[in-house]
Design an enzyme around this catalytic site. Structure first.
Site, PDB file in Angstrom:
ATOM      1  N   ALA A  87       0.828  -1.204   0.000  1.00 23.81           N
ATOM      2  CA  ALA A  87       0.000   0.000   0.000  1.00 23.81           C
ATOM      3  C   ALA A  87       0.863   1.255   0.000  1.00 23.81           C
ATOM      4  O   ALA A  87       0.378   2.334  -0.319  1.00 23.81           O
ATOM      5  CB  ALA A  87      -0.914   0.000   1.216  1.00 23.81           C
ATOM      6  N   LYS A  88       2.126   1.113   0.375  1.00 22.73           N
ATOM      7  CA  LYS A  88       3.085   2.242   0.368  1.00 22.73           C
ATOM      8  C   LYS A  88       2.521   3.469   1.064  1.00 22.73           C
ATOM      9  O   LYS A  88       2.693   4.590   0.605  1.00 22.73           O
ATOM     10  CB  LYS A  88       3.532   2.550  -1.055  1.00 22.73           C
ATOM     11  CG  LYS A  88       4.175   1.350  -1.765  1.00 22.73           C
ATOM     12  CD  LYS A  88       4.758   1.686  -3.112  1.00 22.73           C
ATOM     13  CE  LYS A  88       5.487   0.513  -3.751  1.00 22.73           C
ATOM     14  NZ  LYS A  88       4.628  -0.594  -4.196  1.00 22.73           N
ATOM     15  N   ARG A  89       1.863   3.254   2.189  1.00 19.57           N
ATOM     16  CA  ARG A  89       1.283   4.355   2.925  1.00 19.57           C
ATOM     17  C   ARG A  89       2.360   5.145   3.646  1.00 19.57           C
ATOM     18  O   ARG A  89       3.477   4.650   3.857  1.00 19.57           O
ATOM     19  CB  ARG A  89       0.256   3.841   3.941  1.00 19.57           C
ATOM     20  CG  ARG A  89      -0.942   3.129   3.307  1.00 19.57           C
ATOM     21  CD  ARG A  89      -1.771   4.055   2.437  1.00 19.57           C
ATOM     22  NE  ARG A  89      -3.027   3.445   2.019  1.00 19.57           N
ATOM     23  CZ  ARG A  89      -3.307   3.006   0.798  1.00 19.57           C
ATOM     24  NH1 ARG A  89      -2.419   3.085  -0.172  1.00 19.57           N
ATOM     25  NH2 ARG A  89      -4.505   2.501   0.517  1.00 19.57           N
ATOM     26  N   ASP A 100       3.574   5.368  -5.962  1.00 15.24           N
ATOM     27  CA  ASP A 100       3.885   4.066  -6.531  1.00 15.24           C
ATOM     28  C   ASP A 100       4.281   4.288  -7.984  1.00 15.24           C
ATOM     29  O   ASP A 100       4.313   5.425  -8.441  1.00 15.24           O
ATOM     30  CB  ASP A 100       2.693   3.105  -6.380  1.00 15.24           C
ATOM     31  CG  ASP A 100       3.157   1.670  -6.198  1.00 15.24           C
ATOM     32  OD1 ASP A 100       4.009   1.205  -6.982  1.00 15.24           O
ATOM     33  OD2 ASP A 100       2.672   0.997  -5.277  1.00 15.24           O
TER      34      ASP A 100
END
Lengths: 282, 282
Positions: A98-100, B102
């Site tokens: 999710a690369k939060r 992303d």
């Protein structure tokens, strides 16, 4: 309570495998552009590849793409991985890609969403906001985080490759790349055996430098296959001395394999283990 | 097709206001822990504050927290802002605070989710993955992005404050902080009048340095009020020479105001304009 990387290592040994299967239901791979098709795509991929998977990595973007129904599908897929695991008698970790990255109560909300509501075992995070953006996730002692460190895309040079100097107090002199600094921070922050790194498999030199900066950590490494990363160089540069510490993530080249995803995953799993044997003799 | 910041400036002039209202339906502020309560909380905040809002900024985390129903609520809230705008005859921009980051088809999926499915006009993004992670969003010419630059949390020093040197080719010598480098990159990437920056209002010195590095860009600045940022120092350090270029974002201190959010927003809007007048004489 078992720490995340202890849980992951158990699965890695049980399987045995260092292969992480990416679940990226890109709309162009689906029979129709619906959340139901995304779920079906993932469920069939999970079923076919579970025996060879050290972990599964669903990417939140491709579910979010379908709005509310997409979020239901994501939850269903994570639950189905649990059921497939139970059938096999060996629980497979789910890493939510999710690369939060946010702070305070916002980070807490993302952590609860990923770990409590969706039921993921780990999540990918962006380190740009620093330690207090990571901390709410580390509060879940049995869950894990993978911090973006050195990614495999061309734009990774815009920030990640910059040399940082002088270094913060207590870290001595010298110059290093920002991504190496992130690796050293992660190594320091890993007091609960729950911090890993995302390091692309396409740049063996960067893998070597990250491994030097973070000798103990697990890496999640995309880029073998579709992005052209060479498996042997990647493993040689990135594996720990114990022959572990690296999950090779593959998405498209397994999902789209002409011979079917099950056979493709089995072959790649074996190839990884054989390559490791040729390097380490074990 | 109108560029995003031209659209924003029109609203800023129409209103007139530099106030951005954060929509953070934190579970502790709700009458009950449900997506419906989150939606109702936001709808009533929108209704009360719309006349004074240069923009609204819903934070994705607090909706994602409620799973599929939360995503429906987020979409409803964005749609309600459009309807409220139509009633007033002046469209209010919606900045989705999602801090995504992303690459490739994943970034495209996030962009479609935010801009096409949810209907947001702009999004906050994390710059750690570099230009190609931003590019798919810039492809939407009428939409905008705000890149995280210098945030107001303690952990911002872990990466953002590091000195970077030597600089990439073509940028001459010298040393600067990573966040200043991000500001310069954003200034370069802003060829379509659609790139802004997130710069906390709590550190006037950092605001001054970011303004020097990115003289043309709009800043989204949280931290006045709850986080203790001083309004006058923030405006003095961050505003452009034309007295614009800065959205002061406030969430809790308006949502939780004893006198009610409408009155609190009106007062703060006026206070911002008066402070600007005292600095710029216009």
């Amino acid at each position: 309570m078992e720490a995340f990387f202890s849980f992951l290592e158990r699965r890695v040994d049980d399987c045995p495998s260092l292969l992480c299967i990416g679940l990226d239901p890109h709309v162009s791979d689906l029979s129709e552009p619906t959340a139901k098709a995304a779920r079906d795509f993932c469920l069939s991929l999970v079923k076919a590849t579970a025996p060879y998977a050290a972990a599964f990595k669903p990417n939140a973007a491709f579910f979010e793409f379908f709005g509310p129904e997409g979020w239901s599908a994501l939850k269903d897929v994570i639950q189905a991985i649990g059921e497939e695991s139970a059938r096999m008698g060996s629980l497979i970790p789910v890493i939510l890609d999710a690369k939060r990255g946010d702070i305070a109560s916002t980070a807490e909300a993302y952590a609860r969403s990923a770990f409590e509501h969706l039921g993921a075992h780990a999540i990918t995070l962006n380190p740009y906001l620093g330690f207090d953006s990571i901390q709410p996730f580390l509060g879940y002692q049995e869950k894990g985080v993978f911090l973006l460190c050195k990614t495999s895309n061309p734009g990774s040079r815009d920030l990640q490759d910059l040399s940082v100097s002088p270094l913060p107090e207590g870290e001595g002199g010298g110059v290093r790349a920002l991504y190496e600094h992130v690796a050293r921070l992660a190594q320091q922050w890993n007091t609960g055996d729950n911090v890993g790194l995302v390091v692309g498999a396409t740049q063996p030199e960067a893998l070597t430098r990250v491994r030097a900066a973070a000798p103990d950590l697990w890496f999640l490494s995309p880029g073998v296959g579709a992005q052209g990363g060479d498996l042997e160089s990647a493993l040689r540069s990135g594996l720990r001395k114990d022959g572990k510490g690296m999950l090779i993530n593959v998405s498209r080249s397994i999902a789209r394999a002409a011979e079917g995803p099950g056979l493709a995953a089995a072959e790649l799993r074996d190839q990884i283990l054989e390559t490791r044997y040729s390097i380490f003799g074990k």
